[in-house]
Design a protein around this motif. Structure first.
Motif, PDB file in Angstrom:
ATOM      1  N   ASP A 181     -47.092 -12.418 -61.939  1.00 21.56           N
ATOM      2  CA  ASP A 181     -46.098 -13.486 -61.928  1.00 21.56           C
ATOM      3  C   ASP A 181     -46.671 -14.853 -62.278  1.00 21.56           C
ATOM      4  O   ASP A 181     -45.908 -15.786 -62.558  1.00 21.56           O
ATOM      5  N   ASP A 182     -47.988 -14.981 -62.237  1.00 24.85           N
ATOM      6  CA  ASP A 182     -48.593 -16.255 -62.638  1.00 24.85           C
ATOM      7  C   ASP A 182     -48.164 -16.640 -64.053  1.00 24.85           C
ATOM      8  O   ASP A 182     -47.939 -17.825 -64.341  1.00 24.85           O
ATOM      9  N   HIS A 183     -48.039 -15.649 -64.923  1.00 22.35           N
ATOM     10  CA  HIS A 183     -47.667 -15.938 -66.316  1.00 22.35           C
ATOM     11  C   HIS A 183     -46.213 -16.396 -66.417  1.00 22.35           C
ATOM     12  O   HIS A 183     -45.876 -17.257 -67.236  1.00 22.35           O
ATOM     13  N   PHE A 184     -45.359 -15.825 -65.571  1.00 21.64           N
ATOM     14  CA  PHE A 184     -43.977 -16.307 -65.515  1.00 21.64           C
ATOM     15  C   PHE A 184     -43.949 -17.755 -65.043  1.00 21.64           C
ATOM     16  O   PHE A 184     -43.225 -18.596 -65.586  1.00 21.64           O
ATOM     17  N   HIS A 185     -44.732 -18.064 -64.020  1.00 20.85           N
ATOM     18  CA  HIS A 185     -44.793 -19.440 -63.526  1.00 20.85           C
ATOM     19  C   HIS A 185     -45.287 -20.393 -64.605  1.00 20.85           C
ATOM     20  O   HIS A 185     -44.768 -21.503 -64.752  1.00 20.85           O
ATOM     21  N   LEU A 186     -46.277 -19.961 -65.367  1.00 21.64           N
ATOM     22  CA  LEU A 186     -46.798 -20.815 -66.435  1.00 21.64           C
ATOM     23  C   LEU A 186     -45.733 -21.079 -67.491  1.00 21.64           C
ATOM     24  O   LEU A 186     -45.632 -22.191 -68.027  1.00 21.64           O
ATOM     25  N   SER A 187     -44.916 -20.068 -67.790  1.00 17.96           N
ATOM     26  CA  SER A 187     -43.858 -20.267 -68.782  1.00 17.96           C
ATOM     27  C   SER A 187     -42.817 -21.250 -68.292  1.00 17.96           C
ATOM     28  O   SER A 187     -42.304 -22.077 -69.053  1.00 17.96           O
ATOM     29  N   VAL A 188     -42.508 -21.204 -66.988  1.00 19.88           N
ATOM     30  CA  VAL A 188     -41.570 -22.168 -66.412  1.00 19.88           C
ATOM     31  C   VAL A 188     -42.166 -23.571 -66.465  1.00 19.88           C
ATOM     32  O   VAL A 188     -41.495 -24.541 -66.847  1.00 19.88           O
ATOM     33  N   CYS A 189     -43.429 -23.678 -66.092  1.00 19.09           N
ATOM     34  CA  CYS A 189     -44.092 -24.991 -66.115  1.00 19.09           C
ATOM     35  C   CYS A 189     -44.151 -25.550 -67.527  1.00 19.09           C
ATOM     36  O   CYS A 189     -43.979 -26.760 -67.737  1.00 19.09           O
ATOM     37  N   GLU A 190     -44.371 -24.689 -68.509  1.00 15.17           N
ATOM     38  CA  GLU A 190     -44.402 -25.139 -69.904  1.00 15.17           C
ATOM     39  C   GLU A 190     -43.038 -25.659 -70.327  1.00 15.17           C
ATOM     40  O   GLU A 190     -42.931 -26.690 -71.013  1.00 15.17           O
TER      41      GLU A 190
END
Length: 364
Positions: free
Chosen positions: A41-50
């Protein structure tokens, strides 16, 4: 002065500086997490932050709108809102497999943890190391709060042992190692700080304790619903403490904690947060949760007081009723697990030796 054996001197030092020892052990066993990449889920969080960094006018403005919660705040934990539109979009893009239940809802109210994640991205971009350092810092704060609770609740040597075993507990590896799971550290650290203030208010009538506790409990719940466990303990402490006095006074002390939990539950439900249709998460304000609480509680209690045989039994239960017993066997070959077991076993043996020789208050 009689000659002191080296082991006695070491145990004397540990007893005199338990928090320093606990923090040192925690730093030691969490050090391997610093080299880990982003996970799951870290990658999902990064996409949201981006998407947040690009802004509402960017090419992902529609996506950004999908991850806002009921109150208009960007959430890193807004996975599925239960709508047909979100469900269809996830199926078409491959974000969800074909067997996903229609109406799946995975929407969690963790605004404080979300804002901490967004802050990480603003400061560090996509460099994982500072994120892990941030998580380790929360774990160390959690240990400090836990020690404050222990030293006022248990005999000295028992509190020391509990702190050190907690510091190296293998169950804490995932919240520290997995950045997306940091919400558990945030909610528990703040919750235990609040609990320490609440206990002092109950025992000593220390007037700042109650407002500090209520603020802390509220902040902990904004970090994540894991804090509900701390609130349950606080309520039980107020009601069942042996020096609690008449039952009316006991219930009166528990009332502020229950009010915070009730206010959170109302906002949680009205905001449309929670889970439905998932085999890995039960909604804490739903009847399904309480129906499953009994057998899960027995398993969790058994794991705390029994041998690894019970872990095997739990794993077998999961095979036949996985949704009610979400427990897995530890990796026996894991270096971190071996280190934790060695440290815990060594200290337990030292405590037994110490007690047998009449130190730390005499033989048990």
């Amino acid at each position: 002065m009689p000659h002191r054996r080296p082991l006695h001197r070491v145990l004397d030092w540990v007893q005199a500086h338990p928090l320093l020892c606990g923090l040192g052990l925690a730093a030691l066993v969490t050090a391997p997490t610093l080299g880990q990449p982003f996970l799951f889920d870290d990658h999902f969080h990064l996409s949201v932050c981006e998407a947040v960094a690009v802004g509402d006018d960017g090419p992902r403005a529609g996506y950004l709108e999908q991850v806002r919660d009921t109150f208009g705040l960007v959430s890193l934990f807004e996975f599925f809102d239960g709508s047909e539109e979100t469900y269809r979009a996830a199926m078409e893009t491959g974000a969800a497999p074909w067997w996903t239940v229609e109406g799946l809802r995975l929407s969690f109210w963790r605004p404080l943890s979300s804002q901490l994640g967004l802050l990480d991205y603003r400061l560090f971009g996509e460099h994982a190391l500072p994120y892990h350092l941030h998580s380790v810092a929360w774990y160390l704060l959690l240990l400090v709060a836990w020690w404050w609770v222990l030293k006022s609740s248990l005999p000295r040597w028992t509190a020391v042992l509990a702190l050190l075993l907690y510091a190296v507990d293998e169950a804490h590896h995932m919240p520290v190692n997995w950045i997306a799971n940091r919400h558990a550290l945030v909610s528990m650290a703040l919750g235990l700080l609040a609990l320490a203030a609440y206990q002092r208010w109950c025992r000593e009538r220390w007037w700042p304790g109650l407002p500090l506790a209520l603020l802390g409990f509220g902040a902990a719940l904004l970090g994540g619903e894991s804090a509900l466990g701390v609130l349950a303990y606080a309520g039980a402490y107020a009601v069942f403490h042996p020096e609690g006095g008449p039952w009316g006074r006991r219930l009166g002390r528990a009332a502020p904690v229950l009010a915070v939990a009730a206010a959170w539950a109302v906002v949680y439900r009205l905001g449309g947060f929670g889970a439905w249709g998932s085999g890995s998460y039960l909604e804490p304000t739903s009847g399904e949760y309480w129906a499953a609480a009994g057998p899960r509680m027995l398993v969790l209690i058994g794991q705390q007081i029994s041998s690894p045989v019970f872990r095997l039994y739990s794993a077998l239960l999961r095979t036949s009723a996985g949704r009610y017993f979400p427990i897995s066997l530890p990796r026996v070959g894991s270096k971190s697990n071996q280190m934790m077991s060695l440290l815990a076993g060594t200290y337990s043996a030292a405590i037994s030796y110490r007690q047998a020789h009449g130190y730390w208050g005499g033989p048990a």
